[in-house]
Structures are given as structure tokens and as C-alpha cells.
Design a protein around this motif. Structure first.
Motif, PDB file in Angstrom:
ATOM      1  N   MET A 187     -42.422 101.795  36.919  1.00  0.00           N
ATOM      2  CA  MET A 187     -41.491 100.725  37.280  1.00  0.00           C
ATOM      3  C   MET A 187     -41.574 100.404  38.761  1.00  0.00           C
ATOM      4  O   MET A 187     -41.584  99.225  39.151  1.00  0.00           O
ATOM      5  N   LEU A 188     -41.631 101.443  39.594  1.00  0.00           N
ATOM      6  CA  LEU A 188     -41.734 101.213  41.038  1.00  0.00           C
ATOM      7  C   LEU A 188     -43.036 100.523  41.382  1.00  0.00           C
ATOM      8  O   LEU A 188     -43.071  99.616  42.245  1.00  0.00           O
TER       9      LEU A 188
ATOM     10  N   LEU B 254     -42.945  96.914  40.701  1.00  0.00           N
ATOM     11  CA  LEU B 254     -42.131  96.191  41.675  1.00  0.00           C
ATOM     12  C   LEU B 254     -42.808  96.110  43.046  1.00  0.00           C
ATOM     13  O   LEU B 254     -42.261  95.466  43.953  1.00  0.00           O
TER      14      LEU B 254
ATOM     15  N   LEU C 102     -35.491 103.516  42.935  1.00  0.00           N
ATOM     16  CA  LEU C 102     -35.316 102.408  42.002  1.00  0.00           C
ATOM     17  C   LEU C 102     -33.875 101.904  42.028  1.00  0.00           C
ATOM     18  O   LEU C 102     -33.628 100.688  42.008  1.00  0.00           O
TER      19      LEU C 102
ATOM     20  N   HIS D 165     -33.381  99.869  45.159  1.00  0.00           N
ATOM     21  CA  HIS D 165     -33.997  98.553  45.034  1.00  0.00           C
ATOM     22  C   HIS D 165     -33.110  97.607  44.230  1.00  0.00           C
ATOM     23  O   HIS D 165     -32.844  96.471  44.644  1.00  0.00           O
ATOM     24  N   HIS D 166     -32.616  98.074  43.061  1.00  0.00           N
ATOM     25  CA  HIS D 166     -31.833  97.204  42.191  1.00  0.00           C
ATOM     26  C   HIS D 166     -30.418  96.981  42.720  1.00  0.00           C
ATOM     27  O   HIS D 166     -29.725  96.073  42.253  1.00  0.00           O
TER      28      HIS D 166
ATOM     29  N   TRP E  28     -32.990  91.329  46.758  1.00  0.00           N
ATOM     30  CA  TRP E  28     -34.283  91.834  46.300  1.00  0.00           C
ATOM     31  C   TRP E  28     -34.458  91.562  44.806  1.00  0.00           C
ATOM     32  O   TRP E  28     -35.507  91.106  44.358  1.00  0.00           O
ATOM     33  N   VAL E  29     -33.414  91.805  44.029  1.00  0.00           N
ATOM     34  CA  VAL E  29     -33.482  91.546  42.596  1.00  0.00           C
ATOM     35  C   VAL E  29     -33.695  90.064  42.333  1.00  0.00           C
ATOM     36  O   VAL E  29     -34.512  89.669  41.487  1.00  0.00           O
TER      37      VAL E  29
ATOM     38  N   VAL F  10     -37.296  89.071  42.945  1.00  0.00           N
ATOM     39  CA  VAL F  10     -38.206  89.526  41.887  1.00  0.00           C
ATOM     40  C   VAL F  10     -38.094  88.620  40.667  1.00  0.00           C
ATOM     41  O   VAL F  10     -39.102  88.195  40.086  1.00  0.00           O
TER      42      VAL F  10
ATOM     43  N   TRP G 102     -41.958  92.219  30.265  1.00  0.00           N
ATOM     44  CA  TRP G 102     -42.061  92.076  31.729  1.00  0.00           C
ATOM     45  C   TRP G 102     -40.830  92.692  32.394  1.00  0.00           C
ATOM     46  O   TRP G 102     -40.926  93.410  33.395  1.00  0.00           O
TER      47      TRP G 102
ATOM     48  N   ARG H 267     -40.254  96.599  34.818  1.00  0.00           N
ATOM     49  CA  ARG H 267     -39.697  96.631  36.175  1.00  0.00           C
ATOM     50  C   ARG H 267     -38.279  97.194  36.218  1.00  0.00           C
ATOM     51  O   ARG H 267     -37.611  97.117  37.258  1.00  0.00           O
TER      52      ARG H 267
ATOM     53  N   LEU I  75     -35.642  96.056  34.939  1.00  0.00           N
ATOM     54  CA  LEU I  75     -34.579  95.055  34.906  1.00  0.00           C
ATOM     55  C   LEU I  75     -33.854  95.089  33.563  1.00  0.00           C
ATOM     56  O   LEU I  75     -32.705  94.655  33.456  1.00  0.00           O
TER      57      LEU I  75
END
Length: 810
Positions: free
Chosen positions: A152-153, A156, A171, A174-175, A180-181, A184, A225, A229, A231
Motif C-alpha cells: 500500500m505504501l 502511494l 500509512l 498519510h491518510h 494528501w488524500v 491521491v 485501485w 492504496r 483507501l
């Protein structure tokens, strides 16, 4: 840190008055046996049953804030909560602080030493997906492998750290960055971007048909997809739809989106009203209802209503009672339900009959009678005047329907809404109070209440004088405080004293203005026929009614004396003549049982009866000038002669006059007497039911002081351990030995109920796996079983102690 330990620490940091307020708000947690430490109090506060009792008391903003905390996941920061609700500053910020303080007063949401907010664990279960949001990313990633996190990382564009924990932290970091989200997702393929935006806004996932073991094809275009990642997260066993972490959903909803937060109640149109106007209207409504209620229950005493086969009193019997009492259907239903709840009526076979408690109630003053019914109405777990269900089918009264917690909260919310109106102001249209009820008690049940929400509850309050001129009356204020002494005082002030005299006119009528005393009511009912009821009642005397009084064993002189004692002036001559004339003809003919014999001292009268054409069906035969014999039974012969204008009296077998005085039918106690349980050495059984009293305010202050001076936690009993801590009672030790699923706090509660005879509510799982919540009474300990009267089944039941999962005071 577990929520229990943070709650213990927070409670420990409160001062005495504030802890007492928490205990007052959550009174069930202070019920006997009292908690011995704040640690035990924290355990009681987090019982699922206790939280379930507190949840319906929340206002709309309190419920909204609690849902937002549940969505963020505890512990939550105040800053994140304020941002989510759009209450970072100004009036909204102050309202948020006040709402958090109110939630802390309920011990549902509280801060730790760093200011982060914690929530009672059972409260989180109130929402399947709070705000339409799923769990935080860290929770959803708990079962992921290190290689999956690395993938996942990498997808991203983030360099994966070395360990699994580091990769999960990276992770999550990041989320947790909305920008940032968003960046993406902006670069995602159209199908994936559309899927993510729809999931974020709708907050729901659509389940697809998923085979166990292998991923197979994407259930939706673009899902692969998003899964790559992080999501969207799918269960490792590929069970159920993919889930969107709360951080991703909030980032995609954007900074402009805020969770609903309505700290101010809706505005209603108000009009000025004076206290005198409110009192006057409340007095009129309460007086009228009290008079009609007395008439309704009097009608039930004279002829107990029949029950339907399906249970309850049907429409035909309700109409009969309403006609006899001259009261509309709503008043009849409210009276029956309130009287049943107060123990004045009870099911007795195929009828609903007054109990012995009704006789004591009927002898009370009107203000005392009304106070008892009003207090019972306040606590009814249903809407009594509701005549039809959602399918427009007629509903019977006193049917024993399952309790409706939302109906009770509707009533309490109405009292709270009216109490918060400005002083000297009332709602221009009382139906507008429905909006305020929805704000003060959002979990109340508005349906089916008519076209306007809560219209039925509002109408009931107006009928009882609780609401007057769109404002809360003194009756409503006393009900909201749940103070029986205050309610009794208000009823004595507002309701006029019972009238002990009647105006008897030459037209053979007796008029009583106001509510008659029990003695006056009984006297006039025995000697006259009631024609109207209400704020003024009218009786009419006739030869038939006077004969009825003579049949009850009274003489003409006694009737005259009794009526003279209650008359506002001298008895009119027509009435005295009527009494004398009826008394002269009364008893001139006597009927003795032989099946049966008619005899008298006037041969001409007996001869007239013997040849009366309309009495031929009796089969009369003259044996002597003063003796006739009838082939018909005594009662049938007696009724036939009276129907033709004669005034015979019946005799007993020994020749004395039979007194015709019907003894009122009374129902037995609703719960049968305790059984003769087998006695066992060392075991205690209850012999009577005792209601657990709610602690008074002074008791709560003393309890709070004791808890704050006691150690934070107390050691659990372990007689054979190093410390040798004994159990408090033998019953506790026996219960603890078998009820392995109960905490010691629950063991104490159950043992106390067994020893003292108080009712208790248990969470019970049967052998079949079905889970029920039952209120138990008359408990008898018979290890490994508990014998009790079950209010859910309305019968005696035997329960296995090891299957009891929780205990609450009833």
C-alpha cells in the motif's frame, strides 16, 4: 487506557457536589447495595443497561456530539471534534463546551488527564455507522500483514519503513492528512474516483456476492485501485464489502462538510400568559378530568368490563363505559390505563375489575384521587389515548402491550420543552411544542401521534391540565420534578374541595356543583338515578330509585334523614311524599322461596296478582286468600312483579326479608402470593416484594463524600487467596460460585435482591441461545438455579445462574 480506568480517574477528580450530580442523573447506579468505590461506580456507569437508560434522556445536540465522538473514535481530541462539528469558535464553540459538560454530567463522555475525550463503551454500540462513517484506519488495518502494508505504501509512492508497526504508523499518518488524500484521489482513474466519492458521501457500502478464499473480480469498477492504496480495506477472509476508513471519508467530504450540530432549540411563536390564566385553565381541565375519572372507575366497579380473547378492553366496552360516565374515549382510555398502572384495576379472569386499593382511593378527596392518577400517567410506558395503530386497527385498552420507552420519553420531553419556554410566555399553537419535544428528546416516539408529531401526547397533557394556555402549569412543574409531595400540594391548591351538599328541587332532582364527596355520591346513587356527570352532576328521584334504596335494607325514615343531612335546605314536599308513598306499598307483598311462594296480608291484592294477564307466564296458583305459589324461580317472579308496578320484597328461607345489597366485585392482586419454596440450609428466600427506593438528594451527597474518601478500588473477595478477603454475605459467595459471567458488582446486586426481596432486571441467555432482558421478583436461591416470578412471561420461571450475563436494579 481502558475506558473504565479513565472513567475511574475522572470520577476521582470530581468534587463532592459534582459527583452527587452524576449520581442524581444516573440514579440506577446508586441503588442498593451502594457502590463501595469509584471503581465500582465506574463499572455500574458502563453497564449496557445503565447506558441504555441514560441515552433517551439526551437532547438533540448532546446526541449529535456523542455520535461525532463515536465517529472519530475514542479517545478523540477536542480540536478534531470542534472541527468536525464546525464549532471551533464563537457561540458554537461555547455551545459545544456546554454540551460536553452535559454529557460528562451523564458520565457518557468524559476527558482524561490530557483533555482527550473518552466514551462509555456501550454508547458506541448505539450507532452501526456514526455519521455514516466506518472505523478508523488503524482498526481496519489490524489484521493486515507487513507485506500488504508495504504494498500500500509503495502504491502511494511512500518509502516503506522496516517494521510492521512503522509501516502502519506511516500509512495512518498519510491518510490522516486530508490534502494528501485529496491529491491521491484526484489522480485516480475516473471509475475509482467516482466510487470513492460516492462511498464517502453516502457512508454505505453495497454488499456483493463474494466467494470465500479467493478475491476474484472487483465487485465494483475501480475498487482494486482503492484497495491497493488503503483507501478501501477489505476483510482478510473477503467477507462483506470493502470498508472506507473514517480518515478517508472525512478527507473526501471536504473541509466545508460538518457533522450536524443544533445547539439551540427551534423557535416557536409565543404569546404572553399570566400565572393566573394558566392556573385557571389548569384548574378547569383538572377538575373536569377528575370528575370524569371518578365516574369511569365507578362504572367499572358497578359492571367490570369484559376482556377480549386477545387481551384488553375492546371498543364496545369502552363505549359502554364512556356512555355510563358521559366521558369521551380519550378520557376513558387514560383513566383505565392510569388506574391499572396505579393498582386500582387488575385483570381478573375474563374481566378487568377494581382492586381493594380502589375502595381506599374512592374514599379519598378529589385532589388526592387526581394526584394518584396523574403520577401514574406520567410514568406510563405507552400513549394511553392512542386508539389506533399504524395500520389503523383499533387498539384495546389495558391490553398489557410491551413497554414503549419512546412513549415515556415523549411525555418527559414534553414536560422539559414546556418548562424551557420563557417565563410568562406560552406557545401560540400548542402543536408547535412537538418541534421542541423532538429537540429535547430526539429518541422519543412521534408515531403514530396524528398528523402533527406528538399531537396525542400534547392533547393528553391539555386534558389533564398539565399544559394550559400553551405553557407548563404548576401540575406539570411538579410532574417534571417527579415530586409526589409537591404534586399533592398543587392538586390541593388547584382542585376545589369535594362538595358534601346537594340542591334538591321540587322536580325531584338533586344537583351537585363540583365533585361530590364519596359519601354524597354513594347516597345519591343508592336513592336516585344519575342523569348527568361532570363539573355539575344531576340525579333524579323516582319510585323505582326509592324502592331500590328500600330494597337495600333501609327504612323510609333513614332515607329521609340521610337526604335531609346532605340537602342544602329542607327536603321538598314532593320528595317526602314520594318516599312515604313508596314505603307504604313496599313489602305489602312478599315472595318466599319454594320455587316460589307469594304471600301477603291483603287478599284483594293477592287475587289481583293471581289473575293478572301479564303474569300468567309465571304459572301462579292461589292456595289460600293470602298465599300464591309460582312455578318460576324467586328472582324471575320478583322481577316480573316489579315490572308490572308492584313492589314486592324477597324473603330468605327462614322468613326474614332479604337485603338486596350487591357486594362490589374486586380483583385479586396482580402477582400471586409467593409459593412454598423448599427451605434449604444456608439459603435465603424472599416472602414479599419490596420496591427499591431511589436515593434522596441528601443521601447522594453523603454517598459522593464516602466514595471520594474511600480507596479508588476495592479488592474482590477471595477467601482462599493470599489476602483472604471474604464475601460480604453468604448469598454473595453462593451466587459468585455459580454465576461465573457476572462481575462482583453484579453479584452484589443479585445477592442483595435475593436477601432483601427487591425486584431485579437480568440479561439472560437461554440454552437455545436466545437473549432476553427480564424483570424478576420473589427470588428464591436454589443453586445452581434461581426461582423467580418473571414479569416478561407473567409466570414463575427457573433460571440457571450461569446463564445470567448482567444485572440491573428494576
Amino acid at each position: 487506557m481502558a475506558s473504565g480506568s479513565t472513567l475511574t480517574a475522572w470520577l476521582r477528580g470530581l468534587d463532592g457536589p459534582r459527583l452527587a450530580r452524576v449520581l442524581a442523573t444516573r440514579r440506577d447506579t446508586a441503588s442498593p447495595p451502594e457502590p463501595r468505590s469509584v471503581g465500582e461506580l465506574a463499572d455500574r456507569l458502563q453497564r449496557p443497561g445503565s447506558v441504555a437508560l441514560a441515552l433517551p434522556l439526551l437532547t438533540l445536540p448532546e446526541l449529535q456530539v456523542a455520535e461525532a465522538v463515536a465517529a472519530l473514535g475514542a479517545p478523540a481530541s477536542r480540536e478534531a471534534l470542534a472541527k468536525l462539528l464546525g464549532a471551533t469558535a464563537g457561540e458554537a464553540g461555547r455551545a459545544l463546551e456546554a454540551t460536553l459538560e452535559a454529557l460528562a454530567g451523564h458520565a457518557l463522555v468524559w476527558p482524561d488527564h490530557s483533555g482527550r475525550l473518552h466514551m462509555a463503551a456501550p454508547l458506541r454500540q448505539a450507532w452501526e455507522a456514526p455519521l455514516g462513517l466506518d472505523a478508523p484506519l488503524a482498526v481496519l488495518l489490524a489484521d493486515m500483514t507487513s507485506d500488504e502494508l508495504r504494498g500500500m505504501l509503495a502504491a502511494l509512492g511512500v518509502k516503506p519503513p522496516g517494521t510492521k508497526q512503522q509501516r502502519m504508523t506511516a500509512l495512518v499518518a498519510h491518510h490522516s492528512d486530508p490534502e494528501w488524500v485529496a491529491s491521491v484521489v484526484a489522480k485516480a482513474p475516473a471509475a475509482a474516483r467516482k466510487l470513492l466519492e460516492r462511498r464517502a458521501q453516502s457512508g454505505s457500502s453495497q454488499a456483493g456476492s463474494i466467494m470465500f478464499g479467493a478475491p476474484g473480480a472487483d465487485s465494483e469498477p475501480g475498487e482494486r485501485w482503492a484497495l491497493d492504496r488503503g483507501l478501501l480495506i477489505r476483510d482478510r477472509r473477503w467477507y462483506g464489502p470493502a470498508r472506507m476508513p473514517v480518515e478517508v471519508a472525512l478527507a473526501l467530504r471536504g473541509p466545508a462538510w460538518h457533522a450536524p450540530f443544533e445547539p439551540r432549540p427551534p423557535a416557536v411563536q409565543l404569546v404572553s400568559v399570566t400565572a393566573a390564566e394558566v392556573d385557571r385553565e389548569a384548574t378547569a381541565a383538572a377538575t373536569a378530568f377528575a370528575a370524569h375519572a371518578a365516574s369511569v372507575l365507578s362504572a367499572c366497579s358497578a359492571a367490570p368490563p369484559a376482556r377480549l380473547k386477545s387481551g384488553g378492553v375492546g371498543a364496545r366496552e369502552l363505549a359502554r363505559i364512556g356512555k355510563a360516565a358521559q366521558a369521551d374515549d380519550a378520557v376513558v382510555r387514560i383513566t383505565l390505563e392510569a388506574a391499572h398502572a396505579a393498582g386500582l384495576l387488575a385483570r381478573d379472569g375474563d374481566r378487568v375489575a377494581p382492586t381493594k386499593a380502589y375502595d381506599a382511593w374512592a374514599a379519598q378527596k378529589p385532589s388526592e384521587q387526581f394526584a394518584a392518577l396523574l403520577q401514574a400517567w406520567r410514568n406510563l410506558p405507552l400513549t394511553p389515548s392512542q386508539a389506533r395503530d399504524e395500520d389503523d386497527k383499533a387498539l384495546p385498552a389495558v391490553s398489557g402491550a410491551p413497554p414503549c420507552g419512546g412513549c415515556l420519553q415523549t411525555r418527559l420531553g414534553l414536560l422539559a420543552a414546556a418548562a424551557h419556554l420563557p417565563a410568562g410566555q406560552g406557545a401560540r399553537t400548542t402543536s408547535d411544542l412537538g418541534m421542541l419535544v423532538a429537540w429535547h428528546r430526539p429518541l422519543a416516539d412521534p408515531t403514530p401521534q396524528g398528523e402533527t408529531p406528538f399531537a396525542t401526547a400534547i392533547r393528553e397533557a391539555e386534558l389533564l391540565g398539565v399544559l394550559a394556555r400553551g405553557a407548563l402549569s404548576p401540575l406539570g412543574t411538579a410532574l417534571r420534578a417527579d415530586d409526589t409531595d409537591q404534586l399533592a400540594a398543587v392538586c390541593r391548591r388547584l382542585l376545589p374541595a369535594a362538595t358534601g351538599t346537594a340542591r334538591i328541587g321540587v322536580d325531584l332532582t338533586a344537583v351537585v356543583t363540583g365533585t361530590p364527596t364519596a359519601r354524597l355520591d354513594a347516597l345519591l346513587d343508592s336513592a336516585a338515578d344519575r342523569e348527568t356527570r361532570g363539573t355539575a352532576s344531576v340525579w333524579r328521584f323516582s319510585a323505582v330509585s326509592i324502592r331500590r334504596a328500600l330494597d337495600s335494607g333501609r327504612t323510609s325514615d333513614e332515607i329521609t334523614a340521610d337526604l335531609s343531612a346532605i340537602a342544602a335546605g329542607p327536603l321538598p314536599q314532593p320528595l317526602t311524599y314520594l318516599i312515604a308513598d313508596t314505603a307504604r306499598s313496599h313489602g305489602r307483598v312478599r315472595i318466599a322461596p319454594a320455587a316460589c311462594v307469594i304471600h301477603g296480608e291483603e287478599p284483594a291484592l293477592l287475587a289481583e296478582i293471581a289473575v293478572h294477564s301479564k303474569l300468567a307466564k309465571l304459572g301462579l296458583r292461589q292456595l289460600a286468600p293470602t298465599v300464591l305459589v309460582s312455578r318460576s324461580p324467586l328472582d324471575q317472579t320478583l322481577a316480573a312483579l316489579r315490572a308490572e308496578g308492584y313492589a314486592p320484597v324477597a324473603e330468605t328461607a327462614d322468613g326474614t326479608v332479604r337485603i338486596e345489597k350487591t357486594r362490589p366485585h374486586r380483583a385479586a392482586a396482580p402477582v400471586p402470593a409467593p409459593r412454598n419454596a423448599r427451605a434449604q440450609a444456608g439459603l435465603r428466600s424472599t416472602t414479599a416484594r419490596h420496591a427499591a427506593k431511589a436515593p434522596a438528594a441528601s443521601d447522594l451527597n453523603a454517598l459522593a463524600a464516602r466514595l471520594l474518601t474511600a480507596p479508588p478500588t476495592t479488592p474482590e473477595p477471595d477467601p482462599f487467596g493470599p489476602g483472604g478477603v471474604p464475601f460480604g454475605t453468604d448469598t454473595e459467595e453462593i451466587v459468585a460460585g455459580y454465576a461465573k459471567l457476572l462481575s462482583y458488582s453484579d453479584v452484589r446486586q443479585l445477592a442483595h435482591a435475593i436477601d432483601t426481596g427487591t425486584a431485579v432486571t437480568v440479561d439472560y441467555v437461554a440454552a437455545s441461545g436466545s437473549r432476553t432482558v427480564r424483570t424478576l421478583d420473589r427470588l428464591t436461591l436454589d443453586p445452581p438455579y434461581l426461582e423467580a416470578w418473571c414479569h416478561l412471561r407473567d409466570a414463575e420461571r427457573v433460571f440457571t445462574l450461569s446463564r445470567i450475563h448482567g444485572v440491573m436494579p428494576a
